[in-house]
Every structure is written in C-alpha cells, then in structure tokens.
Design a protein around this motif. Structure first.
Motif, mmCIF file in Angstrom:
data_model
loop_
_atom_site.group_PDB
_atom_site.id
_atom_site.type_symbol
_atom_site.label_atom_id
_atom_site.label_comp_id
_atom_site.label_asym_id
_atom_site.label_seq_id
_atom_site.Cartn_x
_atom_site.Cartn_y
_atom_site.Cartn_z
ATOM 1 N N CYS A 24 24.065 40.261 -6.508
ATOM 2 C CA CYS A 24 23.517 41.575 -5.565
ATOM 3 C C CYS A 24 24.259 41.787 -4.333
ATOM 4 O O CYS A 24 24.280 43.049 -4.329
ATOM 5 C CB CYS A 24 21.935 41.067 -5.260
ATOM 6 S SG CYS A 24 20.880 41.254 -6.828
ATOM 7 N N MET A 25 24.768 40.869 -3.726
ATOM 8 C CA MET A 25 25.600 41.185 -2.472
ATOM 9 C C MET A 25 26.938 41.954 -2.976
ATOM 10 O O MET A 25 27.201 42.815 -2.177
ATOM 11 C CB MET A 25 25.784 39.970 -1.742
ATOM 12 C CG MET A 25 24.540 39.288 -1.006
ATOM 13 S SD MET A 25 25.016 37.935 0.130
ATOM 14 C CE MET A 25 25.260 36.637 -1.144
ATOM 15 N N ALA A 28 26.045 45.303 -3.698
ATOM 16 C CA ALA A 28 25.626 46.109 -2.541
ATOM 17 C C ALA A 28 26.960 46.408 -2.015
ATOM 18 O O ALA A 28 27.062 47.457 -1.343
ATOM 19 C CB ALA A 28 24.574 45.199 -1.674
ATOM 20 N N ALA A 29 27.723 45.328 -1.616
ATOM 21 C CA ALA A 29 29.181 45.634 -1.069
ATOM 22 C C ALA A 29 30.008 46.827 -1.662
ATOM 23 O O ALA A 29 30.477 47.722 -1.188
ATOM 24 C CB ALA A 29 30.073 44.538 -0.787
ATOM 25 N N GLY A 80 23.201 50.531 -2.650
ATOM 26 C CA GLY A 80 23.612 49.447 -1.989
ATOM 27 C C GLY A 80 22.144 48.762 -1.147
ATOM 28 O O GLY A 80 21.962 47.640 -1.396
ATOM 29 N N LEU A 81 21.288 49.770 -0.736
ATOM 30 C CA LEU A 81 20.063 49.259 -0.335
ATOM 31 C C LEU A 81 19.308 48.531 -1.313
ATOM 32 O O LEU A 81 18.443 47.379 -1.007
ATOM 33 C CB LEU A 81 19.262 50.375 0.419
ATOM 34 C CG LEU A 81 19.713 50.722 1.477
ATOM 35 C CD1 LEU A 81 18.930 51.975 2.204
ATOM 36 C CD2 LEU A 81 19.742 49.680 2.748
ATOM 37 N N ILE A 84 20.480 45.154 -1.915
ATOM 38 C CA ILE A 84 20.257 44.150 -0.445
ATOM 39 C C ILE A 84 18.725 43.724 -0.741
ATOM 40 O O ILE A 84 18.239 42.660 -0.507
ATOM 41 C CB ILE A 84 20.219 45.042 0.785
ATOM 42 C CG1 ILE A 84 21.748 45.306 0.912
ATOM 43 C CG2 ILE A 84 19.609 44.391 1.942
ATOM 44 C CD1 ILE A 84 22.739 44.090 1.529
ATOM 45 N N THR A 87 18.633 41.213 -3.107
ATOM 46 C CA THR A 87 19.179 39.811 -2.572
ATOM 47 C C THR A 87 17.918 39.093 -2.070
ATOM 48 O O THR A 87 17.638 37.926 -2.291
ATOM 49 C CB THR A 87 20.394 40.073 -1.605
ATOM 50 O OG1 THR A 87 21.405 40.761 -2.330
ATOM 51 C CG2 THR A 87 20.643 38.839 -0.868
ATOM 52 N N VAL A 88 17.238 39.716 -1.259
ATOM 53 C CA VAL A 88 15.963 39.440 -0.439
ATOM 54 C C VAL A 88 15.186 38.668 -1.413
ATOM 55 O O VAL A 88 14.459 37.761 -1.436
ATOM 56 C CB VAL A 88 15.477 40.196 0.500
ATOM 57 C CG1 VAL A 88 14.292 39.694 1.138
ATOM 58 C CG2 VAL A 88 16.566 40.594 1.566
#
Length: 125
Positions: A24-25, A28-29, A80-81, A84, A87-88
């Motif tokens: 996920c990171m 997002a990047a 991207g959000l 994020i 990821t959370v």
C-alpha cells in the motif's frame, strides 16, 4: 514467572501485515509521485494520459488540456490517499484487507484506460 512466547502463526501474520503495508505504501508513493509530475509540469504532462494520446487530432482540439491534466492530478492524489487509508486499515484491522484496496483500485483503473466521450464531457473547452 514464565516468559511470554509468541507462536509461529503470530510471526507469519506479522510478516503478512508488514508486506501488505509495504504494498500500500509503495502504491501510494507512486500515485503521489505521478500526481506531483502532473502538478509540476502542468499542460506539458498531457502526453502521460494514454486515452488522450489515442484520440485523433481533430477530437483533441475539443478538450481543454489544462482541465484534463488537473483531473488526472486530482485522481492520482485521491488514489494515493486511498492507499494511505489501505495502509492504516492493514495495520489496525487485518492485513488481508489489502486485497480489497488493490482490487478496488484496479476496478477504478480499468474503465479509465479507454476513452469515453461521456466521461470526458467535463473536460470540453
């Protein structure tokens, strides 16, 4: 007092969580990096939009390049959000939820890969 030990299943689940968060990171990047390119280059980045590149020249002139680039930048930032949030969710809920986030992104991405007049109406001059 006894020593607290963790079973092999907890170790494997921890590795899966780290892997899911990493996926996920990274996504997002990549989305934020592409959004930055669209924001930084402005109208020059129009050639990064494949559905626009495939249009005949006479159809291209009917659309605002600035609006298309802004729309692409905003879409990439939202994706991207989305990652994020993934990821959370992987950290706090369940690492296998990464499948929902990546699958949802793919479901949003595939229809955007081809040109559709109706979707591009908001980008007309």
């Amino acid at each position: 007092m006894g020593e607290i030990t963790f079973g092999k299943g907890e170790y494997i689940m921890e590795k899966i969580t780290i892997g899911a968060m990493f996926v996920c990171m990274i996504l997002a990047a990549l989305c934020f990096a592409h959004a930055f390119v669209f924001g930084f280059m402005g109208e020059k980045s129009i050639w990064l939009v494949p559905s626009y590149r495939k249009l005949p020249k006479e159809k291209r002139e009917a659309y605002s390049v600035e609006k298309i680039c802004t729309g692409a930048r905003n879409t990439l930032a939202l994706w991207g959000l989305w990652f994020i949030l993934g990821t959370v969710a992987c950290y706090f809920l369940n690492p296998l939820i990464v499948l929902v986030f990546v699958g949802g992104w793919i479901a949003m991405l595939i229809p955007r890969m081809s040109f559709r007049e109706k979707r591009y109406d908001k980008f007309r001059k």
